[in-house]
Design a protein around this motif. Structure first.
Motif: not given
Length: 115
Positions: A49-55, A72-74
């Motif tokens: 799976s992949t998630i972009s920087d801002g989800s 994610r939790d930036n």
């Protein structure tokens, strides 16, 4: 120094759930797309799976779609993988990575699905 530290793996029965975490440091996490990849015994590295920087952009391999959720939790520099309805074929070493190919990955956390 870039570090990716995975945790949360373990032994779980088929149908069970686990949540993996990956704590990142040494780079600007909030500006980086992130991925999970896995490697089963005797097999090649497989993208999960992949998630972009801002989800906003999230994609999954067909083999896990509908069962796994990446997030994610930036603010915490942390990547997650919620895994449900686990199957024996999900048994693998799971890595978080800065690229989809898994070339820039951590040390991994073992997930074993067995009764």
């Amino acid at each position: 120094q870039v570090q990716l530290v995975e945790s949360g793996g373990g032994l779980v029965q088929p149908g069970g759930s686990l949540r993996l975490s990956c704590t990142a440091s040494g780079f600007v996490f909030r500006n980086s797309g992130m991925s999970w990849v896995r490697q089963a015994p005797g097999k090649e590295l497989e993208w999960v799976s992949t998630i972009s920087d801002g989800s906003r952009y999230i994609v999954y391999a067909d083999s896990v779609k509908g069962r796994f959720t990446i997030s994610r939790d930036n603010a915490k520099n942390t990547l997650y993988l919620q895994m449900t309805k686990l199957k024996p074929e999900d048994t693998a070493l799971y890595y978080c990575a800065r690229d989809r190919a898994g070339l820039r990955r951590g040390q991994g956390t073992q997930v074993t699905v067995a009764s």
